[in-house]
Write an enzyme that holds these catalytic residues in place. Sequence first.
Site, PDB file in Angstrom:
ATOM      1  N   TRP B 328       0.979  -1.354  -0.147  1.00 54.42           N
ATOM      2  CA  TRP B 328       0.008   0.081  -0.004  1.00 54.42           C
ATOM      3  C   TRP B 328       0.687   1.355   0.028  1.00 54.42           C
ATOM      4  O   TRP B 328       0.496   2.387  -0.393  1.00 54.42           O
ATOM      5  CB  TRP B 328      -0.899  -0.029   1.231  1.00 54.42           C
ATOM      6  CG  TRP B 328      -0.403   0.159   2.684  1.00 54.42           C
ATOM      7  CD1 TRP B 328       0.754  -0.445   3.042  1.00 54.42           C
ATOM      8  CD2 TRP B 328      -0.764   0.906   3.608  1.00 54.42           C
ATOM      9  NE1 TRP B 328       1.141   0.144   4.374  1.00 54.42           N
ATOM     10  CE2 TRP B 328       0.241   0.982   4.555  1.00 54.42           C
ATOM     11  CE3 TRP B 328      -1.990   2.112   3.630  1.00 54.42           C
ATOM     12  CZ2 TRP B 328       0.148   1.856   6.087  1.00 54.42           C
ATOM     13  CZ3 TRP B 328      -1.971   2.682   4.739  1.00 54.42           C
ATOM     14  CH2 TRP B 328      -1.015   2.715   5.920  1.00 54.42           C
ATOM     15  N   ASP B 329       2.240   1.161   0.293  1.00 57.70           N
ATOM     16  CA  ASP B 329       3.042   2.344   0.318  1.00 57.70           C
ATOM     17  C   ASP B 329       2.951   3.222  -0.974  1.00 57.70           C
ATOM     18  O   ASP B 329       2.887   4.130  -1.062  1.00 57.70           O
ATOM     19  CB  ASP B 329       4.592   1.726   0.476  1.00 57.70           C
ATOM     20  CG  ASP B 329       4.661   0.866   1.618  1.00 57.70           C
ATOM     21  OD1 ASP B 329       3.718   0.033   1.918  1.00 57.70           O
ATOM     22  OD2 ASP B 329       5.800   0.985   2.201  1.00 57.70           O
ATOM     23  N   GLU B 470       0.972  -2.362  12.976  1.00 57.55           N
ATOM     24  CA  GLU B 470       1.104  -3.853  12.915  1.00 57.55           C
ATOM     25  C   GLU B 470       1.141  -4.384  14.422  1.00 57.55           C
ATOM     26  O   GLU B 470       1.192  -5.654  14.588  1.00 57.55           O
ATOM     27  CB  GLU B 470       2.207  -4.329  12.041  1.00 57.55           C
ATOM     28  CG  GLU B 470       1.511  -3.778  10.540  1.00 57.55           C
ATOM     29  CD  GLU B 470       2.418  -4.142   9.663  1.00 57.55           C
ATOM     30  OE1 GLU B 470       3.947  -4.232   9.880  1.00 57.55           O
ATOM     31  OE2 GLU B 470       2.275  -4.310   8.626  1.00 57.55           O
ATOM     32  N   LYS B 584       3.175   1.075  16.458  1.00 58.08           N
ATOM     33  CA  LYS B 584       4.427   1.175  15.749  1.00 58.08           C
ATOM     34  C   LYS B 584       4.512   2.300  14.833  1.00 58.08           C
ATOM     35  O   LYS B 584       5.375   3.078  14.684  1.00 58.08           O
ATOM     36  CB  LYS B 584       4.119  -0.084  14.593  1.00 58.08           C
ATOM     37  CG  LYS B 584       5.217  -0.313  13.975  1.00 58.08           C
ATOM     38  CD  LYS B 584       5.075  -1.537  12.830  1.00 58.08           C
ATOM     39  CE  LYS B 584       6.383  -1.602  11.845  1.00 58.08           C
ATOM     40  NZ  LYS B 584       6.178  -2.626  11.092  1.00 58.08           N
ATOM     41  N   GLN B 585       3.441   2.821  14.388  1.00 56.78           N
ATOM     42  CA  GLN B 585       3.409   4.009  13.430  1.00 56.78           C
ATOM     43  C   GLN B 585       1.920   4.733  13.618  1.00 56.78           C
ATOM     44  O   GLN B 585       1.095   4.389  14.169  1.00 56.78           O
ATOM     45  CB  GLN B 585       3.570   3.309  12.068  1.00 56.78           C
ATOM     46  CG  GLN B 585       2.275   2.365  11.538  1.00 56.78           C
ATOM     47  CD  GLN B 585       3.035   1.755  10.219  1.00 56.78           C
ATOM     48  OE1 GLN B 585       3.200   0.671  10.624  1.00 56.78           O
ATOM     49  NE2 GLN B 585       2.589   2.244   8.825  1.00 56.78           N
TER      50      GLN B 585
END
Lengths: 727, 727
Positions: B328-329, B470, B584-585
Amino acid sequence: MGWYLEHNEVPSDRERILQLGVTYAVANGYMGYRGTLEEYTADQFVACNLNGVYDRVGEKWRESVNAPNPLYAAVSVDDESYSVVDRAPAFHCQKLDFRYGLHRRKTSWKAGGQAVTVHVERFASMDDVHLLAMSYTVKVSTGGRIVVRTGIDGRVWDLNGPHLHIYDRGVKGDAIYLASLTQELHIPVVVAEICRRDFPAEERIVTTGEGIYRDFTFDADPQSEYTFWKFAVIYHGMETEEDVFRLALDAVGKAAQTGYDGLLKAHKRVWDRMWKTSDVKIEGDPEAQKALRYSIYQLLSCAPRHTDRLSIPARGLSSQTYKGAVFWDTEMFMFPFFLATQPGIARNLLGYRIHTLEGARRKAREYGYVGAFYAWESQETGDDACSHFNVVDVFTGRPLRTYFRDKQIHVNAAIVKAFRDYVERTGDERVLLEGGAEVILECARFYLSYLYYSPYWERYEVLDVTGPDEYHERVHNNAYTNRMVKYTLETARWVEDRLGEAYPDAWVELKERLGWEREAMLMEDVAARLYVPDPDPETGVMEQFSGYFKLEDCPLKEVRSRLLDPREYWGGDLGVATHTQIIKQADVVLLLALFPHEYSREVMRANWEYYEPRTEHGSSLSHYAYGLVACHLDMPERAYPFFMKSATIDITGSSKQFAGLIYIGGAHLGACGGSWILAVRGFGGYQGDGILTPRLPSTWKALEFTVYEGGTPRTYRVTPEGTTCRA
Amino acid sequence: MGWYLEHNEVPSDRERILQLGVTYAVANGYMGYRGTLEEYTADQFVACNLNGVYDRVGEKWRESVNAPNPLYAAVSVDDESYSVVDRAPAFHCQKLDFRYGLHRRKTSWKAGGQAVTVHVERFASMDDVHLLAMSYTVKVSTGGRIVVRTGIDGRVWDLNGPHLHIYDRGVKGDAIYLASLTQELHIPVVVAEICRRDFPAEERIVTTGEGIYRDFTFDADPQSEYTFWKFAVIYHGMETEEDVFRLALDAVGKAAQTGYDGLLKAHKRVWDRMWKTSDVKIEGDPEAQKALRYSIYQLLSCAPRHTDRLSIPARGLSSQTYKGAVFWDTEMFMFPFFLATQPGIARNLLGYRIHTLEGARRKAREYGYVGAFYAWESQETGDDACSHFNVVDVFTGRPLRTYFRDKQIHVNAAIVKAFRDYVERTGDERVLLEGGAEVILECARFYLSYLYYSPYWERYEVLDVTGPDEYHERVHNNAYTNRMVKYTLETARWVEDRLGEAYPDAWVELKERLGWEREAMLMEDVAARLYVPDPDPETGVMEQFSGYFKLEDCPLKEVRSRLLDPREYWGGDLGVATHTQIIKQADVVLLLALFPHEYSREVMRANWEYYEPRTEHGSSLSHYAYGLVACHLDMPERAYPFFMKSATIDITGSSKQFAGLIYIGGAHLGACGGSWILAVRGFGGYQGDGILTPRLPSTWKALEFTVYEGGTPRTYRVTPEGTTCRA
């Protein structure tokens, strides 16, 4: 091969001492006194486990409380101590008469020319549940100066203790007493003891930080027997608002007055009465006979006959294992036995769930649902004692997130089933009005708020659950769970009908109090369109949950060989079973065991054959279901090993005692209950109301059991030649 | 601080060699040639990574293929080898001119009285993507007998190789060639090379098991420069049905004929043209300027300009990391840059998703859904290359079950968003007719089959997903995912409207072909009642998913301190972050970055302040979202560190290269794209169509960028004094 267990070795290793403490325990539903020897203390895991009293110390988990030990006794002769702990005896016998719940031990030591013998009998009174009684006899071969120390000893085993703060000990009239408070809730626990003898001795009271004792000193003649009769009473603050101190002292006085023989007689009378309806006779297979009777003994001795506010913990009253908590084991595996043979106890067990409904409501709210979500591990309030991290990872020492507490929603259905079975079998509908209807509706309401509708697939589904097989957590559409949810909704509608018809006023009141409106409509739609996985049209096998068949299909042996540490947990994210089709215990097969009439013989067989080799039987609850379905399939010989495994588990002590560092030993009351079901419904083929399709194992010449039918106990005798029945 | 990177040390440790290979790589969308030195082989991680060619060997995971290396060259003088691998140079410089994608190196060795110098330039042609060109010059100070070996070397780095079976090598006219087949699908990969020089030398062809080389031997005059010009062409069977052998040989002949200078000129012309619309100028902050231009270089050099069947792997063309797969990046983090500055490339990237729709359909079916479920790791067919076990547990060595593949359903929405943004920004609706509408509808259909309705709570929910964060897998109602599902359904309805209105015939045909009937009705209801978590009315904070706020709220530092092994995975069941609020993000904050107009300033601030300290930023995709929202909140100084982190990640090489034993290094194309978004939309405050609310960092004197608006590139210049625009 009669009504007793016995053995002659003095156990030396920890595991064996632990196990004998379980196997030889006596209990009466109020308390369980472990099968330890009189001179033992905490180091040998002495405990008198109290049903329904819980305590928490610091950050450790909350567990049941063990009372101070009033049966402690140790002997010395001419200043030499005689104890199996530090002196090997010349003869030793420990015996449990499980016909009458009598624990006996006889031990002789030889030292120089002297022989010292003690023989002891004790019981937890079935007639007065607060009472323990013991006769302690000592004899020396050549005479000598004997000192017997006996009293109330605080040195008892605790997993997460100490739980009791002793605030008073002393002498009151004939009695000595020890009064204590639990740490968390300051619940009083009082133990009082009177010791009688019929010979002169010097008596001295000794109090220590750990208890209160009497030292009896006397000169013994050669070969004469000197007997002490101990009467001990326990009361605690969970059972009454009254002054437990006075209650205990009054009661112990009366007991002493009655005397040992009178108490024993009353105790045995109760046992006789109970065995009358609960006994199962197996002719031609003494081992099976003994194991099954022992299982029944476990059930009867742990059952709360005196109150409807207690239930039976999963490990009975043998220890603090699993927090002394009540699991679905009670309703799913033990309840059928009580319902059939002791309906009064069955009613008490239901009472416990009625009284803990508020806790179940709190749990539902905690997770954002409505209705009642019964605890996975239920203590006195019904709040869940289970942690989200119920296992410790052996590799990292980290607590492992388990989904027992929040995802094993099937516990509700087991409870609902017990209520419904009770009403249908006894015809006693009052229990519905006395809280049972509320329990059932609130359990159903919880499910309604838990389940989902798939707009695309046009069906209701039960997502994100853990079924009976705990190695596969957080699964979708677990066949067992979905069927049990459906059953619960059906039962809620049955409640609506029963109450609406027979008790319209009570029903209106209840509906209004519960705000039961949308539920009725919703239930109808859900029950009609709830997805329950069907048997595969080709193979007949039902998928345990969505995606199960896609898991690695790997033989049990190979999965076992992947263990890096024998203590590691098979489930959880990294467990060896988790991503394979290996399951912990009966899951689909339990469903078949519960609903045999909904599935064809072919489907039953296909599932049995598919799942059995894939089942680790890592839970003692697994055997009964496999055995029962094997009987349905006319394979009594394949059922037989499951029966024996289930019935002998606490005799052989072959089950795991430790999971990692956590003690999980203790009695397996669920397996005991499963054994009875398997015998009566499996081999006996009893289907209720006189219908039997027996399939006896080839060695069984006769099977005789009693079941209540319409309020009357009826005894069936099944032989290869035919079946007879008498009221 | 111009348009180049350079350094003077010869790397000796593995990590540094790996990193320089990434940082100094040249690429052209067809292939990426790592920033290695000419004498390097597999041991130094030489690779020429081919975009869109994948192979699998044995049980190892499928990954992109590296071509044999046609730029290998090694020199010896008077029988002494001069290579940085075994002789420390007196001078060394490696340089990347990223204005033009030119890799240069110059190295001198001194030995005795002799000084040997090589200087080399190479590029992957932007004009002809099959072409690599190199000039290799050698000079000795006192003269001597020089041997240069150069040719096509099979000793290239593979993570899971070897992937190529060399079946032919030889000489054809001026050219040498090496023909190979991939192991799995037998795709031909042919490399042809011609080497020119303008001085006499003895030439000898050497073939080994590993390649084909020429040895040039000549006597060199002192201080004279001797130059070889190498022309290399690669063709493979994924791009054409034609005879790739002939294509390669023809092309290499033409290239040699054109000559190095001519090829370089054509190559530079393309770069000039691309920078014209893609450059961003930052005045007053040379470091930021350089980092951002380098990020843009990465994006442009890896982008497929020559075909609409390829996309950009998450790690660009720098290595086989993450299987050379597309994530998806591309759509979420890189696409906005291309859409604004190179709409033709943006269209190609969409084409890749159109061409891989069948794979996405297969994946949806695999999990029991309908429509399209795009791959988490997409290769040439769109089937998912991601494993269910994507991480290795460091404690047991066991594969760890990760829910990237089956639960990160948000990938669909990112793709849908790219399509819609493309149509809205370019006005080019043809893409909808050319497959785009089908992609959007099938993505929406998948969601419809995935989501559930809670009959009790009367809302649609998205259950059991993994959001961008994640470390928390299998969660319910992830705010980001739910909003993106809603967006997808809105976009599907927009497609219905657009096509129905503008292309009624095509719409009827499409509807019929897809069987798109119930969906229309369902979508309306779902869009109206889909649950998207609201900001908490008191705090303004949105819960990342149901139950997130109940997780342990533990500082990042403490969570980090719980690591028992620095390499262990933070997520999964036993990870240190999993059962805490450490993420995580960017997850909720990414949602805010995408939909800033839906949330008040107070809500944006509350969430930024809440989540930022709880974010590990363990993914390079995290920084842009935090930076962008900081800009929305007028905090450019707090955004700046995120911008620099994002833009310099591949220059500093500060990111993790290994996760356990798995190489995860390589270029971070998502971060490169994020840097551009942050500069233009964040600091520049560009909101589209001429609306800007700039918030420049205090050191920035001016920011100048170009964006396409209505088919025309317009250049904005933002200064503290004001904004100007020119077409």
